[in-house]
Write an enzyme that holds these catalytic residues in place. Sequence first.
Site, PDB file in Angstrom:
ATOM      1  N   LYS A 289      -2.174  -1.577  -4.385  1.00  0.00           N
ATOM      2  CA  LYS A 289      -3.499  -1.523  -5.005  1.00  0.00           C
ATOM      3  C   LYS A 289      -4.377  -0.563  -4.206  1.00  0.00           C
ATOM      4  O   LYS A 289      -4.332  -0.548  -2.969  1.00  0.00           O
ATOM      5  CB  LYS A 289      -4.111  -2.931  -5.012  1.00  0.00           C
ATOM      6  CG  LYS A 289      -5.413  -3.039  -5.807  1.00  0.00           C
ATOM      7  CD  LYS A 289      -5.909  -4.491  -5.835  1.00  0.00           C
ATOM      8  CE  LYS A 289      -7.176  -4.659  -6.648  1.00  0.00           C
ATOM      9  NZ  LYS A 289      -7.653  -6.067  -6.672  1.00  0.00           N
TER      10      LYS A 289
ATOM     11  N   SER B 246      -8.758  -7.769 -11.176  1.00  0.00           N
ATOM     12  CA  SER B 246      -8.900  -6.349 -10.914  1.00  0.00           C
ATOM     13  C   SER B 246      -7.597  -5.649 -10.553  1.00  0.00           C
ATOM     14  O   SER B 246      -7.529  -4.423 -10.623  1.00  0.00           O
ATOM     15  CB  SER B 246      -9.907  -6.151  -9.778  1.00  0.00           C
ATOM     16  OG  SER B 246      -9.407  -6.705  -8.574  1.00  0.00           O
TER      17      SER B 246
ATOM     18  N   SER C 172      -8.067 -12.022  -9.076  1.00  0.00           N
ATOM     19  CA  SER C 172      -7.670 -10.634  -9.302  1.00  0.00           C
ATOM     20  C   SER C 172      -6.186 -10.332  -9.194  1.00  0.00           C
ATOM     21  O   SER C 172      -5.739  -9.266  -9.596  1.00  0.00           O
ATOM     22  CB  SER C 172      -8.437  -9.698  -8.367  1.00  0.00           C
ATOM     23  OG  SER C 172      -9.728  -9.462  -8.878  1.00  0.00           O
TER      24      SER C 172
END
Lengths: 482, 518
Positions: free
Chosen positions: B80, B155, B179
């Site tokens: 990420k 996210s 997330s």
Amino acid sequence: MKKQYETVIGLEVHIELATRTKIFCGCSTAFGSAPNTHVCPVCAGMPGSLPVLNRRVVEYAMAVGLATNCRISPLCRFDRKNYFYPDNPQNYQISQLYLPICRDGHIDIETETGTKSIGIHEIHMEEDAGKLTHDDWAGETNVDFNRSGVPLIEVVSEPDMRSADEVIAYLDKLRLIAQYLGASDCKLQEGSMRADVNLSVRPAGSDVLGTRTEMKNLNSFKAITRAVENERERQIEILEAGGRVVQETRRWDDNKERSYPMRSKEDAKDYRYFPEPDLPPVMISREWIESVKKRQPELRDQKKKRYVSQYGLPAYDADILTSDKKLADLFEETLAYCSNPKKVSNWLMVETIRLAREHGIGIDQVDFSPANLGKLICLQDKGTINGTVAKEIFAVIFADDVDPQKYVEEHGLLAVTDEEAVRRAVVQAMEANPQSVADYLSGKKKAMGFLVGQTMRAMGGRADPALVNRLVSEALDEAAAK
Amino acid sequence: MREIRRWPAAELAGRIKKREIKAGEAAAAYLEQLRTAEPELNSFITVDEEGAMAQADRIQALVDRGEDAGPLAGVPVAIKDNLCTRGLGTTCASRMLADFVPFYEATAVERLRAAGAVILGKTNMDEFAMGSTSETSAFGPVKNPWNTAHVPGGSSGGSCAAVAAGQSLCALGSDTGGSIRQPSSYCGVVGLKPTYGTVSRWGLVAYASSLDQIGPIARNVEDCALLLQAISGGDRRDSTCLGREDTDFAAGLTEDVRGLRIGIVSDYFDQGLDEQVASAVRRAAGILQRQGALVEETALSLAEYAVPAYYTIACAEASSNLSRFDGVKYGYRAGAQEGLHAMYRRTRTEGFGTEVKRRIVLGSFVLSSGYYEAYYEKALRVKALIVKAFDEALSRFDLLLGPVSPTTAPLLGNTGENPLQMYLSDIYTVSVNLAGLPAISLPCGLDAEGLPIGLQLIGRRFGEQTILRAARAYEKACGGFALSPMAERGQEAAGSEEGRKRDEKSPDGTEGKGGMPA
């Protein structure tokens, strides 16, 4: 007629701690390096970096807290103080608001009317900011993060002081405590000790506090004294003219000897403090406090008393010797080489302080080995050199830290102990000054001193004074017998 | 090619170590699929082909010399883009950090590399991890590989989409309020949010420091455990990292759930929960029960207060964490400005997206003088009560079970105007972060539109072993989890040459026999 006013003063003192590394990272705290050479992701506020608390910072804060009779919190916490400024890389400062490490202490100061206790509201730990430098030529501002993350403690007093003298006495006491603990060098000029003065005035006898101002940018004890006097006058004038003091932060300009408003309460910043989520609370066990207590060195007041009781020094000497940690250290270290405390004291109190002043340096910058001072005193005691020569050599020791024994040998400064040579000089002096001899014989005993001086002079100042005294006295006795 | 991408992590690493295939071949296979799917998904912000191939070569060299190449030797991982990678852009999907290249590395990434993993690139996400759809990215939205008209969740949407589409074997995400779990649910992959303090946050660009936790995203439970094992453990650079020693997650992986007490959180099945999601989750609970778990309903009070408490605390911390982005030191700086404050204002106005600004304003407000007690402090009290409520429930149950999200993945472009709606969709995930507990999201079926549904298992503090055990039992009982059709499509496109090796597929059944329970 003017009313009588009482001044009420509280101090916020920032003290830079003498740790080797910063409060939340491993960067060096060394002063005066090239800009941005002691920085890392943490103290430069890079994304993804995290603070890790330096244990020594907690111990120094505890040490100062213990020495100022504070309560050490078993659990303290860090908070974020949020404000934007380019010298503050994260745009928040990690400090302590809600649960500071030390609370409710006091310091005793000596005033004209006796001992007075000044309350300490709290001591908390925080990080210093970086430094901005303005390059007017290039029209730019640069930031140096070397100082960012240098550990500080803030010592917040109660509003217990009533005059500039008390403020100075308090600051001096605090400085000595931190210095004796080795927690800080506390130099106002270099900014390792910084004081903000909160001051208000009120009619004498009133027990209601007046509106206070906070004064910043005070870089010396003299500036603090002037600023306190000036602010007191300013506030009284306002009140006398029927006005109201505005609660504000002011900046002292020592060159112009006046202060200027920086910001008022209305536009005071909202720092949006909240608990620092990157640092767990600091748990301080009884054992940890005890171990810090055990390592606590002797502080000034104890030392002063001991110098009188153990070494038989006059209180005056003890007071001066302990007025700077360096001086006290020199005293005690020199005693290892020379067992006459009073003599050591004299050399430090008189000659050392005089020479430091002459060289324009602070006592803390004095740098000669106690061994050399000790040897010098021994040489004088044994009569190897006399007082005049000793002073001469000490000046060289002070400047270049030479070994006095070697120096004396190399420069032919050994005292003349050859009786015959001195006796010849005595005879010469008496022959050259018959009037003095006559004076002596007629009862003016003082004339002997003149003859001793003349003899010494003839010997180039290197004769052993005791020997000269004895021989002059013998020669005069002989003359009287004739 | 296509066989390589069917092997789970342990098998892939094992075959590389046995020199059955080269690390470079594995990296190349994934990079090819990554490129193929990328135009449709936009799941990556940076692809590091060169770095990936170089790391694969290093791993190969170790293998060739007969040295230990690590438990994840040659395993491709996507990271990420809020995790700092040395020398590789780390943008947080923000214009603010569009050109930011860290010179330091997140501990989790460092550990993955040390375990032999091959980093393929940095995945797209909601800007600064603020969002539940991966649409707030400055680099464009990520699409759901199951149906590209839908969002992948957020996210960590890029990481989950990449795993679901077979662009990477596994990935790292971060979970502040769901997330990892929510996009894992939307994308039909396995995502675990560890106990707070299990994985070092050093190098994770902070959103809400007291809630953020890095975790693994994988296509099966064992890979998830392997990845978690590699990144867990103490780190002197993170004072909130606990230095756990019970991190042997893969070795302790059994599928025995007999006698395990599982509580179905009845509050989560009240209003607002999609019926298809509700029945899929209950079906999953039934499967666990048939495996021998003792399943019963339980109440968990305070669920309705979790979302406001979460947004108050997370935004407060975010407002402070993001204040360092000011144009002074790194990152975006607005052009020629008159004065410092104008520079600050323009930089932050132009550098941050709307959702980030909304949360900064919200967070600054709840911390400001006069409101601190009414909002921030009250939220902290709610948090303490939520911790208590979980403690109480978890004293009676080994695990709590419920949905991950009230619905399956919504259509793209639907949440922009109503942020509150988006916030409310975090209702089942945020309280886990507030309580600092571990939780996993597992695929538990598809809705009528063919979109994945997620099952959440919440464990006690340090209860990852128990979660993984139940997850493994569930996975086995339903015959494994399928990747998205896009992953299969990519495999078909890769040609049939390796087709004959199909029988060598792993026992985990990752071949994709539609492992979703019917």
